[in-house]
Design a protein around this motif. Structure first.
Motif, PDB file in Angstrom:
ATOM      1  N   PRO A 297     -46.914  35.199  -9.683  1.00  0.00           N
ATOM      2  CA  PRO A 297     -46.628  34.276 -10.789  1.00  0.00           C
ATOM      3  C   PRO A 297     -45.321  33.506 -10.603  1.00  0.00           C
ATOM      4  CG  PRO A 297     -47.293  36.425 -11.628  1.00  0.00           C
ATOM      5  CD  PRO A 297     -47.055  36.589 -10.165  1.00  0.00           C
ATOM      6  N   VAL A 298     -44.408  34.066  -9.835  1.00  0.00           N
ATOM      7  CA  VAL A 298     -43.120  33.419  -9.588  1.00  0.00           C
ATOM      8  C   VAL A 298     -43.203  32.487  -8.379  1.00  0.00           C
ATOM      9  CG1 VAL A 298     -40.707  33.830  -8.952  1.00  0.00           C
ATOM     10  CG2 VAL A 298     -41.831  35.329 -10.613  1.00  0.00           C
ATOM     11  N   LEU A 299     -43.883  32.954  -7.342  1.00  0.00           N
ATOM     12  CA  LEU A 299     -43.926  32.205  -6.086  1.00  0.00           C
ATOM     13  C   LEU A 299     -44.819  30.971  -6.149  1.00  0.00           C
ATOM     14  CD1 LEU A 299     -44.126  35.190  -3.555  1.00  0.00           C
ATOM     15  CD2 LEU A 299     -42.134  33.785  -4.119  1.00  0.00           C
ATOM     16  N   LYS A 300     -45.608  30.832  -7.208  1.00  0.00           N
ATOM     17  CA  LYS A 300     -46.476  29.643  -7.292  1.00  0.00           C
ATOM     18  C   LYS A 300     -45.682  28.370  -7.565  1.00  0.00           C
ATOM     19  CE  LYS A 300     -47.700  29.804 -12.243  1.00  0.00           C
ATOM     20  NZ  LYS A 300     -48.811  29.977 -13.201  1.00  0.00           N
ATOM     21  N   TYR A 301     -44.435  28.499  -8.014  1.00  0.00           N
ATOM     22  CA  TYR A 301     -43.587  27.325  -8.244  1.00  0.00           C
ATOM     23  C   TYR A 301     -42.846  26.994  -6.953  1.00  0.00           C
ATOM     24  CZ  TYR A 301     -44.560  28.555 -13.077  1.00  0.00           C
ATOM     25  OH  TYR A 301     -45.195  28.858 -14.251  1.00  0.00           O
ATOM     26  N   GLY A 302     -43.127  25.817  -6.414  1.00  0.00           N
ATOM     27  CA  GLY A 302     -42.634  25.460  -5.088  1.00  0.00           C
ATOM     28  C   GLY A 302     -41.130  25.576  -4.928  1.00  0.00           C
ATOM     29  N   LEU A 303     -40.376  25.063  -5.894  1.00  0.00           N
ATOM     30  CA  LEU A 303     -38.920  25.092  -5.792  1.00  0.00           C
ATOM     31  C   LEU A 303     -38.396  26.524  -5.829  1.00  0.00           C
ATOM     32  CD1 LEU A 303     -36.233  23.573  -5.674  1.00  0.00           C
ATOM     33  CD2 LEU A 303     -36.284  23.438  -8.177  1.00  0.00           C
ATOM     34  N   ILE A 304     -38.981  27.337  -6.726  1.00  0.00           N
ATOM     35  CA  ILE A 304     -38.567  28.736  -6.826  1.00  0.00           C
ATOM     36  C   ILE A 304     -38.912  29.482  -5.540  1.00  0.00           C
ATOM     37  CG2 ILE A 304     -38.893  30.900  -8.082  1.00  0.00           C
ATOM     38  CD1 ILE A 304     -37.387  28.756  -9.646  1.00  0.00           C
ATOM     39  N   ARG A 305     -40.109  29.231  -5.024  1.00  0.00           N
ATOM     40  CA  ARG A 305     -40.531  29.876  -3.774  1.00  0.00           C
ATOM     41  C   ARG A 305     -39.563  29.529  -2.639  1.00  0.00           C
ATOM     42  NH1 ARG A 305     -45.494  31.673  -1.619  1.00  0.00           N
ATOM     43  NH2 ARG A 305     -45.559  31.533   0.656  1.00  0.00           N
ATOM     44  N   GLU A 306     -39.184  28.263  -2.564  1.00  0.00           N
ATOM     45  CA  GLU A 306     -38.273  27.812  -1.504  1.00  0.00           C
ATOM     46  C   GLU A 306     -36.925  28.528  -1.593  1.00  0.00           C
ATOM     47  OE1 GLU A 306     -35.839  23.738  -0.283  1.00  0.00           O
ATOM     48  OE2 GLU A 306     -37.553  23.616  -1.642  1.00  0.00           O
ATOM     49  N   ARG A 307     -36.387  28.603  -2.804  1.00  0.00           N
ATOM     50  CA  ARG A 307     -35.077  29.231  -2.967  1.00  0.00           C
ATOM     51  C   ARG A 307     -35.144  30.735  -2.733  1.00  0.00           C
ATOM     52  NH1 ARG A 307     -32.258  26.017  -8.088  1.00  0.00           N
ATOM     53  NH2 ARG A 307     -32.282  23.953  -7.098  1.00  0.00           N
ATOM     54  N   MET A 308     -36.193  31.372  -3.229  1.00  0.00           N
ATOM     55  CA  MET A 308     -36.329  32.811  -3.009  1.00  0.00           C
ATOM     56  C   MET A 308     -36.486  33.119  -1.529  1.00  0.00           C
ATOM     57  SD  MET A 308     -38.599  34.364  -6.134  1.00  0.00           S
ATOM     58  CE  MET A 308     -38.506  35.987  -5.403  1.00  0.00           C
ATOM     59  N   ALA A 309     -37.280  32.309  -0.843  1.00  0.00           N
ATOM     60  CA  ALA A 309     -37.503  32.526   0.584  1.00  0.00           C
ATOM     61  C   ALA A 309     -36.184  32.389   1.358  1.00  0.00           C
ATOM     62  CB  ALA A 309     -38.540  31.546   1.117  1.00  0.00           C
ATOM     63  N   ALA A 310     -35.374  31.408   0.973  1.00  0.00           N
ATOM     64  CA  ALA A 310     -34.082  31.203   1.642  1.00  0.00           C
ATOM     65  C   ALA A 310     -33.159  32.403   1.413  1.00  0.00           C
ATOM     66  CB  ALA A 310     -33.433  29.925   1.139  1.00  0.00           C
ATOM     67  N   LEU A 311     -33.096  32.895   0.183  1.00  0.00           N
ATOM     68  CA  LEU A 311     -32.244  34.048  -0.124  1.00  0.00           C
ATOM     69  C   LEU A 311     -32.729  35.312   0.584  1.00  0.00           C
ATOM     70  CD1 LEU A 311     -31.651  33.396  -3.934  1.00  0.00           C
ATOM     71  CD2 LEU A 311     -29.972  33.158  -2.092  1.00  0.00           C
ATOM     72  N   VAL A 312     -34.042  35.506   0.603  1.00  0.00           N
ATOM     73  CA  VAL A 312     -34.598  36.670   1.307  1.00  0.00           C
ATOM     74  C   VAL A 312     -34.288  36.580   2.798  1.00  0.00           C
ATOM     75  CG1 VAL A 312     -36.749  37.793   2.004  1.00  0.00           C
ATOM     76  CG2 VAL A 312     -36.409  37.152  -0.385  1.00  0.00           C
ATOM     77  N   THR A 313     -34.401  35.370   3.353  1.00  0.00           N
ATOM     78  CA  THR A 313     -34.096  35.164   4.774  1.00  0.00           C
ATOM     79  C   THR A 313     -32.685  35.636   5.100  1.00  0.00           C
ATOM     80  OG1 THR A 313     -35.588  33.261   4.928  1.00  0.00           O
ATOM     81  CG2 THR A 313     -33.889  33.455   6.619  1.00  0.00           C
ATOM     82  N   ASP A 314     -31.719  35.178   4.311  1.00  0.00           N
ATOM     83  CA  ASP A 314     -30.328  35.528   4.585  1.00  0.00           C
ATOM     84  C   ASP A 314     -30.053  37.009   4.321  1.00  0.00           C
ATOM     85  OD1 ASP A 314     -29.673  33.014   5.436  1.00  0.00           O
ATOM     86  OD2 ASP A 314     -29.043  32.318   3.463  1.00  0.00           O
ATOM     87  N   ALA A 315     -30.675  37.557   3.282  1.00  0.00           N
ATOM     88  CA  ALA A 315     -30.483  38.979   2.994  1.00  0.00           C
ATOM     89  C   ALA A 315     -31.033  39.844   4.133  1.00  0.00           C
ATOM     90  CB  ALA A 315     -31.157  39.340   1.674  1.00  0.00           C
TER      91      ALA A 315
END
Length: 383
Positions: A297-315
């Motif tokens: 339900p969260v990842l379906k929003y493109g902008l949110i998905r992009e930001r979460m993916a970037a944060l997960v990448t760095d973490a």
């Protein structure tokens, strides 16, 4: 801590310039402590500035009070840099509380401390003193004034040097140190590193800047030659293919796009680099991979998905570096209102490997991701 108390008692006087306590053992408390002398109504105090939860707290203490306060703080800190007009001290505290003090005499003319209560913010590179490379790069005038439109760049350069200041105890003296800057671009920060470490701190360093833009590299080499920076060289080249050195002490990678950051980090680990400073950019890889029924339900929003993916990448990058034997911090590079994407990963080698292997694996499986850095490290640089 008796040795530390004696050191503080001997140096908290009119010749004291500054002290920085850093590298906490427990990460959920005080992050850093800075100390400076302060004169109020003819009495010498020591202003202790404590950084906690992205806030700064100030206390003005007498010498005995400051001595006890700093000794207590060092129970949770691994290192302290202390400067007086005569000497520079590096204090290291082991896990068992053993204190090691390294003393080095100051060289050159040392300016006395600014004792005013209402003083302007202190920068490592001060306004009013012309720095040649900052003048040529358009950040300063020939009189040493900051060009108004480039003030953010001036603050960014100083902030970056503060990150290096914290890890100085991990850089050896007495031999040439090699620093590699991947994706150096116009090299504001590369020149700043050389100036700070070689000109101001007296380290014997060799810095190699690498970038794909040939015209930029030509210009940077011209400036390095103009300033007489004999051990600062710039090369045209790709991060993934660079094999020009066998040993590297510090690797810097700023704004290397997407998986180029991963290749730089893998190279750094392969070279057994003591320090890694990385500001990633444009993390697209996990945006294409990340999947989770729970987070759907969260990842379906493109902008949110992009930001979460970037944060997960760095973490995850930070976790992989911890797995490889580094203490890792994720820090804000400069104020968020100026560049909200800038995160800096600072990794300092500690020699403890593999302690977080299982938790990383569970996270990868939960999110269905397989980052490039994981594959590079798992296969010794081969994807």
């Amino acid at each position: 801590m008796d040795e530390l108390r004696v050191l503080l008692q001997e140096n908290l006087n009119t010749e004291f310039l500054s002290a920085v306590l850093s590298n906490p053992r427990i990460k959920d408390g005080t992050e850093k402590v800075k100390v400076r002398p302060l004169l109020k109504k003819g009495t010498l105090f020591f202003q202790v500035e404590t950084f906690r939860n992205r806030q700064a707290f100030h206390e003005n203490l007498t010498a005995p009070q400051a001595c006890e306060a700093l000794a207590r703080q060092m129970e949770n800190m691994k290192q302290m840099q202390l400067e007086t007009q005569k000497n520079h001290y590096t204090v290291l505290v082991s896990k068992k509380g053993k204190v090691t003090v390294k003393k080095k005499a100051q060289t050159g003319k040392i300016r006395p401390a600014e004792l005013s209560h209402d003083r302007k913010k202190h920068y490592i590179l001060e306004e009013g003193t012309a720095v040649p490379f900052l003048v040529d790069l358009g950040v300063m005038t020939k009189e040493g004034k900051i060009v108004h439109a480039r003030y953010d760049k001036f603050r960014q350069i100083n902030r970056f040097l503060e990150f290096i200041e914290d890890i100085l105890p991990r850089l050896e003296r007495g031999r040439e140190l090699t620093i590699l800057d991947f994706g150096c671009g116009k090299s504001y920060l590369t020149f700043a590193m050389y100036y700070y470490l070689h000109e101001l701190k007296g380290y014997d360093i060799r810095i190699i800047g690498l970038d794909l833009k040939r015209e930029v590299i030509i210009r940077c080499n011209e400036l390095a030659e103009k300033y007489g920076y004999q051990k600062l060289k710039f090369l045209v080249g790709d991060i993934a293919d660079y094999t020009g050195v066998d040993r590297v002490d510090m690797v810097v990678t700023l704004h290397a796009c997407d998986t180029a950051t991963d290749f730089a980090l893998a190279k750094a680990v392969g070279w057994n680099a003591k320090v890694i400073l990385s500001v990633p950019c444009c993390q697209h890889e996990l945006n294409r991979q990340i999947q989770s029924d729970v987070l759907a339900p969260v990842l379906k929003y493109g902008l949110i998905r992009e930001r979460m993916a970037a944060l997960v990448t760095d973490a995850l990058r930070a976790e992989y570096l911890e797995r490889e034997g580094y203490d890792v911090q994720i820090l804000e590079f400069i104020d968020m209102e100026h560049t909200p994407k800038n995160i800096l990963i600072r990794a300092v080698q500690n020699g403890r490997c593999g302690e977080n292997q299982e938790s990383i694996k569970k996270c990868e499986e939960f999110l269905h991701v397989s980052p490039t850095l994981k594959r590079l490290l798992d296969h010794k640089g081969e994807v």
